[in-house]
Write a protein that holds these residues in place. Sequence first.
Motif, PDB file in Angstrom:
ATOM      1  N   ILE A 235       0.837  -1.205   0.000  1.00 26.77           N
ATOM      2  CA  ILE A 235       0.000   0.000   0.000  1.00 26.77           C
ATOM      3  C   ILE A 235       0.874   1.259   0.000  1.00 26.77           C
ATOM      4  CG2 ILE A 235      -1.720   1.309   1.342  1.00 26.77           C
ATOM      5  CD1 ILE A 235      -2.967  -1.344   2.137  1.00 26.77           C
ATOM      6  N   CYS A 236       1.973   1.232   0.801  1.00 23.71           N
ATOM      7  CA  CYS A 236       2.868   2.395   0.839  1.00 23.71           C
ATOM      8  C   CYS A 236       3.494   2.655  -0.537  1.00 23.71           C
ATOM      9  CB  CYS A 236       3.976   2.185   1.871  1.00 23.71           C
ATOM     10  SG  CYS A 236       3.351   2.208   3.557  1.00 23.71           S
ATOM     11  N   ILE A 237       3.972   1.584  -1.171  1.00 23.66           N
ATOM     12  CA  ILE A 237       4.602   1.761  -2.480  1.00 23.66           C
ATOM     13  C   ILE A 237       3.584   2.223  -3.510  1.00 23.66           C
ATOM     14  CG2 ILE A 237       5.785   0.555  -4.365  1.00 23.66           C
ATOM     15  CD1 ILE A 237       7.311  -1.013  -2.331  1.00 23.66           C
ATOM     16  N   ALA A 238       2.360   1.699  -3.411  1.00 22.02           N
ATOM     17  CA  ALA A 238       1.299   2.140  -4.320  1.00 22.02           C
ATOM     18  C   ALA A 238       1.043   3.629  -4.145  1.00 22.02           C
ATOM     19  CB  ALA A 238       0.019   1.347  -4.058  1.00 22.02           C
ATOM     20  N   ALA A 239       1.023   4.099  -2.888  1.00 24.43           N
ATOM     21  CA  ALA A 239       0.799   5.519  -2.611  1.00 24.43           C
ATOM     22  C   ALA A 239       1.929   6.344  -3.229  1.00 24.43           C
ATOM     23  CB  ALA A 239       0.726   5.751  -1.109  1.00 24.43           C
ATOM     24  N   PHE A 240       3.147   5.852  -3.071  1.00 25.61           N
ATOM     25  CA  PHE A 240       4.331   6.520  -3.594  1.00 25.61           C
ATOM     26  C   PHE A 240       4.265   6.618  -5.122  1.00 25.61           C
ATOM     27  CE2 PHE A 240       8.737   6.155  -5.155  1.00 25.61           C
ATOM     28  CZ  PHE A 240       9.259   7.324  -4.608  1.00 25.61           C
ATOM     29  N   ASN A 241       3.741   5.558  -5.769  1.00 23.75           N
ATOM     30  CA  ASN A 241       3.646   5.532  -7.223  1.00 23.75           C
ATOM     31  C   ASN A 241       2.356   6.183  -7.735  1.00 23.75           C
ATOM     32  OD1 ASN A 241       6.084   4.309  -7.677  1.00 23.75           O
ATOM     33  ND2 ASN A 241       5.260   2.234  -7.652  1.00 23.75           N
ATOM     34  N   GLY A 242       1.573   6.735  -6.806  1.00 25.21           N
ATOM     35  CA  GLY A 242       0.319   7.374  -7.197  1.00 25.21           C
ATOM     36  C   GLY A 242      -0.740   6.402  -7.673  1.00 25.21           C
ATOM     37  N   ARG A 243      -0.694   5.177  -7.123  1.00 24.72           N
ATOM     38  CA  ARG A 243      -1.688   4.190  -7.560  1.00 24.72           C
ATOM     39  C   ARG A 243      -2.621   3.784  -6.430  1.00 24.72           C
ATOM     40  NH1 ARG A 243       2.242  -0.081 -10.557  1.00 24.72           N
ATOM     41  NH2 ARG A 243       3.158   1.323 -12.099  1.00 24.72           N
ATOM     42  N   ILE A 244      -2.739   4.628  -5.416  1.00 25.27           N
ATOM     43  CA  ILE A 244      -3.518   4.248  -4.242  1.00 25.27           C
ATOM     44  C   ILE A 244      -4.973   3.959  -4.618  1.00 25.27           C
ATOM     45  CG2 ILE A 244      -4.213   6.577  -3.476  1.00 25.27           C
ATOM     46  CD1 ILE A 244      -2.736   4.173  -0.988  1.00 25.27           C
ATOM     47  N   GLY A 245      -5.452   4.651  -5.654  1.00 25.00           N
ATOM     48  CA  GLY A 245      -6.842   4.447  -6.078  1.00 25.00           C
ATOM     49  C   GLY A 245      -7.102   3.066  -6.649  1.00 25.00           C
TER      50      GLY A 245
END
Lengths: 177, 197
Positions: free
Chosen positions: B14-24
């Motif tokens: 989830i953290c890496i997704a947030a970092f890559n702008g893919r949290i959605g």
Amino acid sequence: MNFLYYLSDGIIPFIFIIIVGYGLLNRINIFDVFVEGAVDGFKTVYKILPTLIGLMAMVGILRISGSLDYLVSLIKPISRITGFPSELLPLTVIKMFSSSAATSLLIDIYKQYGPDSYIGTLASVIMSCSETVFYTMSIYFVTAKVTKTRYTLLGALFATIAGIAASLAIVRIHYKL
Amino acid sequence: MLNKMWGFLIILGICIAAFNGRIGNISTAVIDSSREAVSLCITMLGIMSIWTGLMNIAKKAGIIDSLTRGMMPVLRFLFPGVPKGHKANEYIASNMISNMLGLGWAATPAGLNAMKELKELNGQKSIASADMCTFLIVNISSLQLIPVNIIAYRTQYGSVSPTDIIGMGLLATTVSTLAGVVFSVIARRLAKIRKHT
């Protein structure tokens, strides 16, 4: 390598004929017995479903976040030396600890590359010739209360690596690489 | 260990997704994955049940028993420490045959019983006997005739010919088992030599 194809095509019909024929000769109510046994298949799948949901959700998160791609590019140097695709390295290592976690990664590979691609085929062959080394060893030795396991781990790893090397060679020959 | 790892990897993802702008995309990924797990299991239900049903016929017709008896000469070679006619032979053979036929749930109880018998033969010591090492190495090298679950997964993900890998798998699994057997035999000899000198 053609004989491997005949083997793949022929083995399941062969097993059917032998078992059904033998059952008929022994005058067994084969269909009743079949139905009774099929319930075991249900139980097995029923038991792994919750585990699989949990692990596949985790792999799904890792995939969408891009973490798996980072991991693969991180271990790229190893595959350049050995010729072993880095995409399959996490799968191969995880398989030694947990079968369901490996299944989740295998599914991810099928989705990314397709089950009939070089990567997909190699993953299938590796998964069908390797076992959960550490898991199996701990279950058996803990149950038997044996603490000194001597050369078991070394031997099991040796056999597993031999299987992986054989898979790589066979699939490469199959794809004429 | 799996508990901590599962939690750690989810948080990391989830953290890496947030970092890559893919949290959605996380919620969709979770929903899709869980639905996929279920439809995968539905495909598996069919193939697994066919296989276990067939194996039940094999069991009732006595095929599995005669295969187990056929294993005895192999056991004499692999487990010189187990006396002829000892109960351990039966358990080891039935564990190996079940593993070969992909009947994991039948293999484990027989295997655990085999370990208990082997331990008794070893005078209840907490150090593994050569026979125990051989048993586990061969068990883990897993000679499997048909990888039923792999075929199910391949079917689910649109393989043109899911059973194509049987031959290659069989060859690879034979190599790994032979490697395990050779290793066990050599390691047993070496251990014996070391004891005598």
